[in-house]
Design an enzyme around this catalytic site. Structure first.
Site, mmCIF file in Angstrom:
data_model
loop_
_atom_site.group_PDB
_atom_site.id
_atom_site.type_symbol
_atom_site.label_atom_id
_atom_site.label_comp_id
_atom_site.label_asym_id
_atom_site.label_seq_id
_atom_site.Cartn_x
_atom_site.Cartn_y
_atom_site.Cartn_z
ATOM 1 N N GLY A 312 43.975 34.176 40.278
ATOM 2 C CA GLY A 312 43.282 32.968 40.692
ATOM 3 C C GLY A 312 41.768 33.056 40.608
ATOM 4 O O GLY A 312 41.194 33.757 39.775
ATOM 5 N N SER A 313 41.095 32.354 41.516
ATOM 6 C CA SER A 313 39.658 32.092 41.423
ATOM 7 C C SER A 313 38.771 33.318 41.581
ATOM 8 O O SER A 313 37.556 33.211 41.429
ATOM 9 C CB SER A 313 39.258 31.036 42.463
ATOM 10 O OG SER A 313 39.886 29.816 42.190
ATOM 11 N N VAL A 314 39.336 34.461 41.925
ATOM 12 C CA VAL A 314 38.514 35.681 41.974
ATOM 13 C C VAL A 314 37.925 35.995 40.605
ATOM 14 O O VAL A 314 36.951 36.743 40.492
ATOM 15 C CB VAL A 314 39.341 36.880 42.487
ATOM 16 C CG1 VAL A 314 39.637 36.745 43.963
ATOM 17 C CG2 VAL A 314 40.625 37.042 41.683
ATOM 18 N N PHE A 315 38.490 35.415 39.527
ATOM 19 C CA PHE A 315 37.976 35.648 38.174
ATOM 20 C C PHE A 315 36.710 34.834 37.886
ATOM 21 O O PHE A 315 36.032 35.091 36.888
ATOM 22 C CB PHE A 315 39.050 35.277 37.137
ATOM 23 C CG PHE A 315 39.930 36.428 36.744
ATOM 24 C CD1 PHE A 315 40.489 37.251 37.694
ATOM 25 C CD2 PHE A 315 40.204 36.688 35.408
ATOM 26 C CE1 PHE A 315 41.303 38.313 37.344
ATOM 27 C CE2 PHE A 315 41.009 37.747 35.039
ATOM 28 C CZ PHE A 315 41.565 38.565 36.008
#
Length: 593
Positions: A312-315
């Site tokens: 998810g958005s950790v990238f």
């Protein structure tokens, strides 16, 4: 030998004719004979002494030559002769970074039977069944009387059990000395250690071999007699590991999560200080691998290393860091965040409508998928894939665990524009929490590549530069803003400036598509944010916060508070001093003594 007569006839006749005494002739001959005998005995003794002296001379010469050869040779440890391929049962200890024992050996005994030597097989069978509930007396009796000459009964028995068997008093029940692998901390660091079992077995010894984790990865080292029992020192901190597992298990229980994992890594050395995967197991009694169902449901599955997920958005910080490094954007650049964003038949939406535009910093702080996707289009598919490869996100990690090669990221074969956009916010590329920890360490440590290691190191890694120090500083500031005013405010820990990024990814169904009520929630934290020393990846599988009026399933409500509590517990254990803000003076009062 011709002997001279004592009374020669010619001399006797001559002596008598001259008036001499014949007895004097006999006495003279006896004296001469005795003198000759004494000479011969002396010569024989002298010869023997000469031979004995020569033997002593040769012996002492040989000893002197051997001593000289040994003193002039290079010292070498003697090795046991390879007679019949002997079983090597010794195994070195495993220690944590402070010398505390994680795995060691315990001398025990095995139990076996030689039925031909038994006096009363029925009494022996009944006695064993009373000591060991899993044994059946009738089956034992059948084995004892069935013509077998040897029978294993138990590979391991306790001293109490050994005494009880001894009290049976049957000479056909025998004990064999051996070693077993002991993990004195039970479940603690179970997935790191892995576990050990028996290989070749004899009545007097057994081969202890590693079956998973570092026990298997370093099996040759741990069993090598040339190491003289030198222990294997890991980078793990036992105290920190205990705190991480305790908090993670509590958070998993409170949030009704199916599973959880956590990785704590030094951003400069790549040392894994702690690694936890729940549910776990006791390596003293390691479960067998599951033969049916999903292997990830087994407690022996290491989610931090083997589990590859869309995180998810950790990238998003990777996308923004690359765009800033390439000079395409600055932190203040305004990005179109109109939602939904359509690309052919595909539609990209944000969790909330953040308005038509945001700055690059706020794209990460507010976690806008559409803004990140538009930034990724400017980067392009080829450059994005190359950057993620530089971060180590496209290949298995090099960590020294037997399971590491199985944690291979799932990468799209056709890296199209839509893949570029979805990958920018963590969908379309699956990797492990350990991959994420190493990549975050690279982003925040000044921009040099870090590879994870489970071995203790004393110096920082000097990997190739991935981004500049200036871009790394900008990324650290953005991550700090996420905690101060973004989606991770529950990660704020008093005295410790924390930065990080949340990630809420829908879980894919085995049949295709995604679950509507199951998420994989991740929080990637770095602390202290101004000069990071550690990165902490906390992942929860399908958690739900039911405290409010309606269930909340995003990472900000689940993974973030768990990570915040972990940091609150472990920061003092890591030697980090809290930074207490000095109160501002509002005035000065004058008082008299």
């Amino acid at each position: 030998m011709i002997r001279t007569p004592l009374r020669p006839l010619a001399r006797i006749i001559r002596a008598r004719s001259t008036g001499q005494n014949p007895d004097e002739i006999e006495a003279e001959n006896k004296r001469q004979r005795h003198a000759e005998m004494a000479d011969r005995a002396r010569r024989r003794a002298e010869g023997r002494l000469l031979v004995l002296g020569a033997c002593f001379l040769l012996a002492f010469s040989a000893i002197g030559v051997r001593m000289g050869t040994i003193s002039a040779s290079v010292p070498e440890e003697p090795r046991t002769a390879d007679v019949g391929n002997p079983i090597i049962s010794q195994r070195a200890d495993i220690l944590d970074r402070d010398g505390r024992i994680l795995a060691t050996n315990l001398e025990i005994h095995s139990l076996y039977a030689q039925p031909p030597q038994m006096v009363d097989p029925r009494a022996a069978a009944n006695g064993l069944a009373a000591i060991f509930p899993e044994m059946d007396a009738d089956k034992l009796y059948a084995d004892f009387t069935g013509g077998r000459k040897f029978l294993w009964l138990r590979r391991q028995i306790s001293p109490e059990q050994m005494q009880a068997v001894f009290d049976i008093g049957d000479p056909g029940l025998l004990f064999g000395p051996r070693e077993m692998r002991l993990y004195p901390n039970g479940r603690l660091a179970a997935h790191i250690l892995g576990g050990a079992g028996y290989g070749r077995e004899g009545v007097d010894s057994a081969e202890v071999i590693g079956v998973a984790g570092v026990e298997r990865a370093f099996d040759a080292y741990l069993r090598d007699p040339a190491n003289e029992g030198a222990p294997l020192e890991l980078s793990v901190d036992l105290t920190v590991q205990a705190a991480v597992e305790q908090v993670l298990e509590g958070g998993m229980s409170l949030l009704n999560a199916r599973a959880a994992s956590a990785v704590l890594m030094d951003v400069h050395t790549g040392e894994v200080i702690s690694m936890a995967s729940l549910p776990d197991f006791d390596p003293n009694n390691r479960p067998r691998p599951a033969l049916e169902g999903d292997p990830a449901d087994s407690p022996i599955f290491n989610r931090a290393v083997q589990g590859v997920y869309e995180l998810g958005s950790v990238f998003k910080i990777f996308t923004v860091a690359q765009a800033i490094e390439l000079g395409l954007f600055s932190p203040e650049t305004i990005v179109d965040t109109t939602t939904p964003m359509r690309w052919g038949p595909h539609r990209i939406s944000d969790y909330r409508n953040y308005g038509p535009e945001l700055s690059v910093t706020d794209v990460v702080v507010k976690s806008s998928n559409t803004g990140t996707a538009r930034i990724a289009l400017q980067i392009g598919a080829e450059r994005q894939r190359a950057f993620l490869a530089e971060l180590g996100l496209l290949e298995p990690t090099s960590v020294e665990l037997a399971e590491a090669p199985t944690g291979r990221p799932l990468v799209q074969s056709n890296w199209s524009d839509i893949v570029t956009m979805t990958t920018s916010y963590g969908h379309g590329l699956s990797s492990s929490p350990l991959h994420l920890a190493a990549a975050y360490a690279t982003i925040v440590n000044g921009g040099t590549l870090v590879e994870p290691t489970i071995m203790r190191r004393t110096a920082p890694q000097t990997g190739p530069r991935v981004i500049s120090a200036e871009t790394s500083a900008i990324a650290r500031d953005i991550l700090r803003q996420v905690v101060v005013r973004g989606t991770a405010t529950f990660a704020e820990v008093e005295g410790y400036a924390v930065g990080g990024k949340t990630g809420t990814a829908d879980k894919p169904k085995p049949t295709g598509g995604y679950y509507e009520d199951r998420n994989l929630n991740t929080f990637a934290a770095v602390f202290p944010a101004e000069a990071p020393r550690y990165v902490l990846i906390t992942t929860l599988d399908s958690p739900v916060d039911t405290v409010g009026d309606e269930p909340r399933r995003t990472a900000g409500w689940t993974a973030v508070p768990v990570a915040g509590e972990i940091i609150r517990r472990i920061a003092p254990l890591l030697g980090l001093r809290p930074q207490i803000a000095q109160p501002m003076l509002t005035g000065v009062s004058l008082s008299a003594n």
